[in-house]
Design a protein around this motif. Structure first.
Motif, PDB file in Angstrom:
ATOM      1  N   GLY A 224       0.792  -1.225   0.000  1.00  0.00           N
ATOM      2  CA  GLY A 224       0.000   0.000   0.000  1.00  0.00           C
ATOM      3  C   GLY A 224       0.821   1.270   0.000  1.00  0.00           C
ATOM      4  O   GLY A 224       0.259   2.368   0.038  1.00  0.00           O
ATOM      5  N   THR A 225       2.156   1.157  -0.067  1.00  0.00           N
ATOM      6  CA  THR A 225       3.059   2.312   0.036  1.00  0.00           C
ATOM      7  C   THR A 225       2.511   3.314   1.057  1.00  0.00           C
ATOM      8  O   THR A 225       2.320   4.495   0.775  1.00  0.00           O
TER       9      THR A 225
ATOM     10  N   ILE B 139       0.331   8.771   2.730  1.00  0.00           N
ATOM     11  CA  ILE B 139      -0.096   9.808   3.676  1.00  0.00           C
ATOM     12  C   ILE B 139       0.474  11.153   3.247  1.00  0.00           C
ATOM     13  O   ILE B 139      -0.225  12.169   3.187  1.00  0.00           O
ATOM     14  N   SER B 140       1.752  11.161   2.908  1.00  0.00           N
ATOM     15  CA  SER B 140       2.389  12.384   2.444  1.00  0.00           C
ATOM     16  C   SER B 140       1.730  12.910   1.172  1.00  0.00           C
ATOM     17  O   SER B 140       1.498  14.117   1.026  1.00  0.00           O
ATOM     18  N   ALA B 141       1.438  12.023   0.243  1.00  0.00           N
ATOM     19  CA  ALA B 141       0.830  12.437  -1.025  1.00  0.00           C
ATOM     20  C   ALA B 141      -0.550  13.047  -0.826  1.00  0.00           C
ATOM     21  O   ALA B 141      -0.915  14.030  -1.487  1.00  0.00           O
TER      22      ALA B 141
ATOM     23  N   ALA C 283      -5.507  12.565   6.388  1.00  0.00           N
ATOM     24  CA  ALA C 283      -4.679  11.810   5.457  1.00  0.00           C
ATOM     25  C   ALA C 283      -4.184  10.517   6.088  1.00  0.00           C
ATOM     26  O   ALA C 283      -4.255   9.428   5.473  1.00  0.00           O
ATOM     27  N   ALA C 284      -3.701  10.625   7.317  1.00  0.00           N
ATOM     28  CA  ALA C 284      -3.160   9.439   7.980  1.00  0.00           C
ATOM     29  C   ALA C 284      -4.246   8.411   8.259  1.00  0.00           C
ATOM     30  O   ALA C 284      -4.046   7.200   8.073  1.00  0.00           O
ATOM     31  N   ALA C 285      -5.426   8.878   8.708  1.00  0.00           N
ATOM     32  CA  ALA C 285      -6.516   7.948   8.983  1.00  0.00           C
ATOM     33  C   ALA C 285      -7.016   7.279   7.710  1.00  0.00           C
ATOM     34  O   ALA C 285      -7.371   6.088   7.707  1.00  0.00           O
ATOM     35  N   GLU C 286      -7.034   8.028   6.601  1.00  0.00           N
ATOM     36  CA  GLU C 286      -7.476   7.464   5.324  1.00  0.00           C
ATOM     37  C   GLU C 286      -6.635   6.251   4.945  1.00  0.00           C
ATOM     38  O   GLU C 286      -7.160   5.215   4.520  1.00  0.00           O
ATOM     39  N   VAL C 287      -5.341   6.386   5.106  1.00  0.00           N
ATOM     40  CA  VAL C 287      -4.445   5.295   4.720  1.00  0.00           C
ATOM     41  C   VAL C 287      -4.446   4.170   5.739  1.00  0.00           C
ATOM     42  O   VAL C 287      -4.622   2.992   5.390  1.00  0.00           O
ATOM     43  N   ILE C 288      -4.275   4.504   7.006  1.00  0.00           N
ATOM     44  CA  ILE C 288      -4.099   3.477   8.028  1.00  0.00           C
ATOM     45  C   ILE C 288      -5.391   2.735   8.348  1.00  0.00           C
ATOM     46  O   ILE C 288      -5.394   1.499   8.490  1.00  0.00           O
TER      47      ILE C 288
ATOM     48  N   ALA D 182       2.468  10.442  12.743  1.00  0.00           N
ATOM     49  CA  ALA D 182       2.699  11.355  11.626  1.00  0.00           C
ATOM     50  C   ALA D 182       2.777  12.781  12.159  1.00  0.00           C
ATOM     51  O   ALA D 182       1.832  13.283  12.763  1.00  0.00           O
ATOM     52  N   LEU D 183       3.900  13.450  11.932  1.00  0.00           N
ATOM     53  CA  LEU D 183       4.158  14.775  12.478  1.00  0.00           C
ATOM     54  C   LEU D 183       4.486  15.758  11.361  1.00  0.00           C
ATOM     55  O   LEU D 183       5.381  15.512  10.544  1.00  0.00           O
TER      56      LEU D 183
END
Length: 362
Positions: free
Chosen positions: A283-284, A289-291, A303-308, A323-324
């Protein structure tokens, strides 16, 4: 192979709907957060918001750790370990040292703590050996270094930094990484240094051996990581792990893979992941998250919740991340019941969170 016989809230004020919380000091500056009282608000309003003004955060693995599952001594050991790591990294940032120094030092502390699955407390592979993975990344210029499957280096995160700074490469593995370590002045560490009774019992249990001790609790003390930001808003990240108990010899997870388990970019965020590595690679996760932050303009917590909690779970796995952002906004999403973590804010306040109810679902 024979084995020796030795043998994770910030809240300035509370409404009348929430009971007052109590905190206790640990190692001087550390505070533990008490569980939130049940709220009458809709569920989405009970979700954890981004934590502001964070300088450095660490994690000690994703997993379920219900309140009451640890003895007071065990709880203190975990909180103290997290506190030492945060204090070590924060001191460097406060003194104006490079942010890379801060994340490396924080992870060094956790690698030296037998409660976590990195360095001293690493798990065994199927051949009862320790194969260690680590990666470090500088958000300012995207330089990174990583090692995988190393056997004889006490602090793999420091070796990963050496790969970044003393070689033209990004990732080195196995025997070549071990030889690189010796050529660059790293002390040779024998495998018995990494041995702990807890990890040995977990291996025997995984193999179904008769007489194996049943762990007092499960999924405690996993992959470790650190993220930090300095006064110039430079960010960095570091991740270190022993992998999975009873893993196939040569197996490499997401921790040493830039963009999968580890990523830092001054334009967006510093991230360290923990969970089922194979799926985080597919899932890179970290780069995704950065993207989402850079291209979709999502705030870090979304963003972080979407991915994780969505993408990775849709692929069939669970995990977590810290994620900071360069602004000091911290998100700690997880699809497991909890994630062991700690952070320090600009005013020096340290919070450790180890129980499920201390890290609400995001």
């Amino acid at each position: 192979m024979s084995s020796p016989k030795r043998p994770l809230l910030i809240c300035a004020g509370l409404t009348a709907m929430v009971a007052a919380l109590s905190g206790s000091q640990l190692a001087g500056a550390a505070e533990r957060s008490a569980p939130p009282a049940p709220a009458a608000a809709p569920q989405q309003q009970a979700r954890e918001s981004v934590i502001k003004d964070v300088v450095l955060a660490v994690h000690g693995g994703a997993g379920s750790l219900p309140r009451g599952s640890l003895t007071p001594e065990q709880e203190k050991a975990y909180r103290d370990g997290l506190t030492r790591a945060v204090q070590a990294g924060y001191a460097l940032v406060k003194d104006g040292k490079p942010v890379l120094d801060a994340v490396e030092k924080a992870v060094n502390v956790l690698e030296d703590d037998p409660n976590f699955n990195a360095g001293k407390g690493a798990v065994f592979n199927t051949d009862a050996e320790h194969e260690l993975d680590a990666a470090i990344m500088n958000g300012k210029d995207l330089r990174s270094g990583a090692v995988a499957g190393v056997h004889n280096t006490k602090n793999p995160i420091s070796l990963a930094r050496a790969v970044m700074e003393k070689s033209p490469h990004v990732l080195m593995a196995g025997r070549g990484a071990d030889q690189f370590a010796l050529r660059n002045g790293f002390a040779y560490t024998t495998q018995d240094y990494f041995w702990t009774q807890k990890r040995w019992d977990q291996l025997l249990a995984a193999k179904g051996r008769a007489g194996a001790r049943s762990p007092a609790h499960t999924e405690v003390g996993g992959t470790v990581g650190a993220v930090a930001v300095d006064r110039s808003r430079d960010v960095a990240t570091a991740t270190s792990t022993g992998g999975l108990t009873n893993k196939q010899v040569g197996r490499i997870g997401d921790s040493p893979i830039v963009g999968a388990g580890t990523y830092a970019n001054n334009r967006t965020v510093a991230i360290s992941c923990t969970g089922t590595g194979e799926v985080f690679i597919r899932g890179t996760a970290a780069h995704d998250i950065s993207a989402l932050i850079e291209y979709a303009r999502r705030p870090v917590e979304k963003a972080a919740a979407e991915v994780i909690t969505k993408k990775i779970t849709a692929l069939g796995a669970t995990g977590a991340a810290i994620a900071l952002t360069p602004r000091g906004d911290l998100a700690t999403p997880h699809s497991t019941k909890g994630v062991i973590n700690a952070y320090v804010t600009r005013d020096g306040k340290i919070v450790t969170r180890i129980y499920d109810d201390e890290t609400p679902a995001t």
